[in-house]
Scaffold this motif. Structure first.
Motif, mmCIF file in Angstrom:
data_model
loop_
_atom_site.group_PDB
_atom_site.id
_atom_site.type_symbol
_atom_site.label_atom_id
_atom_site.label_comp_id
_atom_site.label_asym_id
_atom_site.label_seq_id
_atom_site.Cartn_x
_atom_site.Cartn_y
_atom_site.Cartn_z
ATOM 1 N N TRP A 109 0.831 -1.208 0.000
ATOM 2 C CA TRP A 109 0.000 0.000 0.000
ATOM 3 C C TRP A 109 0.862 1.253 0.000
ATOM 4 O O TRP A 109 1.947 1.267 0.568
ATOM 5 C CB TRP A 109 -0.900 0.019 1.237
ATOM 6 C CG TRP A 109 -1.980 -1.023 1.186
ATOM 7 C CD1 TRP A 109 -1.945 -2.275 1.751
ATOM 8 C CD2 TRP A 109 -3.251 -0.907 0.537
ATOM 9 N NE1 TRP A 109 -3.111 -2.950 1.486
ATOM 10 C CE2 TRP A 109 -3.935 -2.128 0.758
ATOM 11 C CE3 TRP A 109 -3.879 0.102 -0.199
ATOM 12 C CZ2 TRP A 109 -5.219 -2.360 0.254
ATOM 13 C CZ3 TRP A 109 -5.151 -0.126 -0.691
ATOM 14 C CH2 TRP A 109 -5.816 -1.346 -0.470
ATOM 15 N N GLU A 110 0.320 2.284 -0.605
ATOM 16 C CA GLU A 110 1.020 3.560 -0.632
ATOM 17 C C GLU A 110 0.001 4.686 -0.511
ATOM 18 O O GLU A 110 -1.077 4.619 -1.105
ATOM 19 C CB GLU A 110 1.773 3.688 -1.959
ATOM 20 C CG GLU A 110 2.739 4.821 -1.970
ATOM 21 C CD GLU A 110 3.932 4.533 -2.883
ATOM 22 O OE1 GLU A 110 4.213 5.395 -3.706
ATOM 23 O OE2 GLU A 110 4.549 3.467 -2.760
ATOM 24 N N GLU A 111 0.332 5.702 0.267
ATOM 25 C CA GLU A 111 -0.530 6.880 0.348
ATOM 26 C C GLU A 111 -0.286 7.744 -0.876
ATOM 27 O O GLU A 111 0.851 8.028 -1.217
ATOM 28 C CB GLU A 111 -0.231 7.686 1.621
ATOM 29 C CG GLU A 111 -0.707 7.020 2.902
ATOM 30 C CD GLU A 111 -2.213 6.773 2.925
ATOM 31 O OE1 GLU A 111 -2.976 7.627 2.431
ATOM 32 O OE2 GLU A 111 -2.630 5.711 3.444
ATOM 33 N N GLY A 119 -6.973 8.611 -2.743
ATOM 34 C CA GLY A 119 -6.557 8.106 -1.450
ATOM 35 C C GLY A 119 -5.492 7.040 -1.609
ATOM 36 O O GLY A 119 -4.792 6.988 -2.632
ATOM 37 N N ARG A 120 -5.406 6.169 -0.614
ATOM 38 C CA ARG A 120 -4.347 5.164 -0.654
ATOM 39 C C ARG A 120 -4.579 4.200 -1.810
ATOM 40 O O ARG A 120 -5.714 3.965 -2.239
ATOM 41 C CB ARG A 120 -4.260 4.408 0.667
ATOM 42 C CG ARG A 120 -5.468 3.561 0.954
ATOM 43 C CD ARG A 120 -5.277 2.763 2.221
ATOM 44 N NE ARG A 120 -6.287 1.706 2.264
ATOM 45 C CZ ARG A 120 -6.127 0.555 2.893
ATOM 46 N NH1 ARG A 120 -5.022 0.313 3.565
ATOM 47 N NH2 ARG A 120 -7.076 -0.359 2.876
ATOM 48 N N TYR A 122 -2.977 0.455 -3.803
ATOM 49 C CA TYR A 122 -2.151 -0.735 -3.672
ATOM 50 C C TYR A 122 -1.311 -0.882 -4.931
ATOM 51 O O TYR A 122 -1.827 -1.010 -6.033
ATOM 52 C CB TYR A 122 -3.015 -1.986 -3.461
ATOM 53 C CG TYR A 122 -2.191 -3.216 -3.180
ATOM 54 C CD1 TYR A 122 -1.743 -3.485 -1.885
ATOM 55 C CD2 TYR A 122 -1.836 -4.084 -4.197
ATOM 56 C CE1 TYR A 122 -0.954 -4.592 -1.624
ATOM 57 C CE2 TYR A 122 -1.048 -5.199 -3.958
ATOM 58 C CZ TYR A 122 -0.612 -5.449 -2.661
ATOM 59 O OH TYR A 122 0.175 -6.545 -2.404
ATOM 60 N N GLU A 133 -1.300 0.428 -10.043
ATOM 61 C CA GLU A 133 -1.911 0.473 -8.716
ATOM 62 C C GLU A 133 -3.421 0.417 -8.872
ATOM 63 O O GLU A 133 -3.974 0.763 -9.921
ATOM 64 C CB GLU A 133 -1.487 1.732 -7.943
ATOM 65 C CG GLU A 133 -1.987 3.031 -8.549
ATOM 66 C CD GLU A 133 -1.487 4.258 -7.792
ATOM 67 O OE1 GLU A 133 -0.560 4.141 -6.973
ATOM 68 O OE2 GLU A 133 -2.052 5.349 -8.045
ATOM 69 N N TYR A 135 -7.030 1.559 -6.626
ATOM 70 C CA TYR A 135 -7.464 2.453 -5.558
ATOM 71 C C TYR A 135 -8.967 2.635 -5.691
ATOM 72 O O TYR A 135 -9.551 2.354 -6.749
ATOM 73 C CB TYR A 135 -6.760 3.827 -5.674
ATOM 74 C CG TYR A 135 -7.219 4.601 -6.887
ATOM 75 C CD1 TYR A 135 -6.711 4.299 -8.151
ATOM 76 C CD2 TYR A 135 -8.197 5.600 -6.792
ATOM 77 C CE1 TYR A 135 -7.153 4.967 -9.271
ATOM 78 C CE2 TYR A 135 -8.644 6.277 -7.913
ATOM 79 C CZ TYR A 135 -8.116 5.960 -9.155
ATOM 80 O OH TYR A 135 -8.579 6.612 -10.265
#
Ligand SMILES: [Fe+2]
Length: 347
Positions: A109-111, A119-120, A122, A133, A135
């Protein structure tokens, strides 16, 4: 009664369609000439800057509902950065993260940064090594006063600058093995396979066009003739009609931008295309036409090498560079990054 009526009903034995990915949310483009690249997207394609930070600028098309859909990041090279897919719900996000982890391609996960509006997320890689990613959380875009449309249902006003592209549409990635990446997109992300081109032996794939939404394709995988990994062929923007594509050609030509191909029409996808190189060196498409797909039991359209030809329905033949040029250039860096990726076994 069996055998007496028209065959209007058949049994579909394929897995139940998955609708966990909603659409392509954002694309990050790497550029060694970020100022000139920004000029191309802002002044010539007519996108709007919504946020800037250290090495990146976030932009949007006037019809994009999301806060930002394109991120330009300064880099020593060209090519794709992170490709972002929005899920249909938080639950769908959890399901896809589990599937990606089970496939051995998850990175964690990454912000998201403040400017993205998301938002965050993956992070993961496809089997070829492209960074991606998933989200769900998305901040609703509110146009500042000077960009607010008088149309209540338009996120931002049409400013009439350059080609003034409406929204992002799709991207085409190169892959060392199209089949493995296509199966990953189908099985792990739930994309529908719309069209594909096969080599004449009928086994290997030259290219596959996939989508999670009614848009004909949002992701294409095409064979990398140089057998590198992690590269892109082009990223594409939508305009409302074919005249707008011609207008884009005028705008780009007037500003010294190299037009590689088009305006012409593809056979597969039926897209009306215009390909140019932005000043950083990446191939960008302005696109219209094509067709939407609503059939839940869509039957993939398969072309052989003769049927597909060069991919042109009418118009000038595509130049050699269309096959041979991609970003980033083939070098040790692009290959070594991708070779760290664990093998994905789609079977
Ligand atoms: Fe395209």
């Amino acid at each position: 009664m069996p055998g007496t009526g028209p065959e209007t009903i058949r049994t579909d034995t394929r897995p139940e369609p998955m609708h966990d990915i909603a659409h392509l949310g954002s694309f990050e483009l790497l550029s060694p000439k970020p100022d000139r690249t920004l000029w191309y997207f802002r002044e010539l394609l007519g996108m709007e800057v919504v946020h800037s930070e250290k090495d990146s600028v976030f932009l949007r098309g006037y019809g994009d509902y999301a806060t930002s859909t394109l991120k330009i990041t300064a880099s020593s090279t060209t090519g794709p950065g992170c490709i972002s897919w929005r899920t249909t719900s938080p639950q769908a996000l959890d399901r896809r993260v589990r599937a990606i982890e089970a496939a051995g391609l998850g990175e964690g996960w990454e912000e998201a940064g403040a400017g993205s509006g998301r938002g965050r997320a993956y992070r993961f890689r496809d089997p070829d090594g492209h960074r991606m990613e998933v989200y769900f959380d998305e901040q609703r875009y509110r146009a500042p006063d000077h960009l607010r449309s008088t149309l209540k249902n338009l996120p931002m006003k049409f400013v009439g600058r350059g080609a003034n592209v409406r929204r992002i549409d799709h991207l085409a990635l190169l892959a060392k093995d199209v089949g493995v990446n296509r199966k990953f997109a189908q099985q792990v992300l739930g994309f529908q396979l719309r069209e594909q081109v096969l080599f004449n032996d009928g086994r290997d794939e030259i290219g596959s066009w996939l989508s999670p939404s009614p848009v004909h394709h949002q992701l294409a995988y095409v064979t990398d003739v140089k057998q590198a990994q992690g590269r892109m062929h082009h990223f594409s923007f939508w305009v409302d009609n074919r005249e707008d594509v011609l207008r884009a050609a005028d705008v780009l030509a007037e500003n010294g931008i190299f037009i590689e191909a088009g305006p012409s029409k593809h056979n597969n996808s039926q897209g009306f295309y215009l390909y140019s190189y932005e000043p950083g060196g990446n191939r960008i498409e302005v696109y219209s036409g094509s067709y939407l797909v609503f059939a839940p039991d869509w039957e993939t359209v398969t072309w052989n090498e003769e049927e597909r030809g060069t991919g042109v329905f009418w118009g000038a033949p595509l130049p050699e560079s269309f096959i041979n040029y991609a970003t980033p250039p083939v070098d040790a860096a692009s290959v070594s990054t991708a070779t760290k990726i664990p093998a994905f076994d789609p079977y």
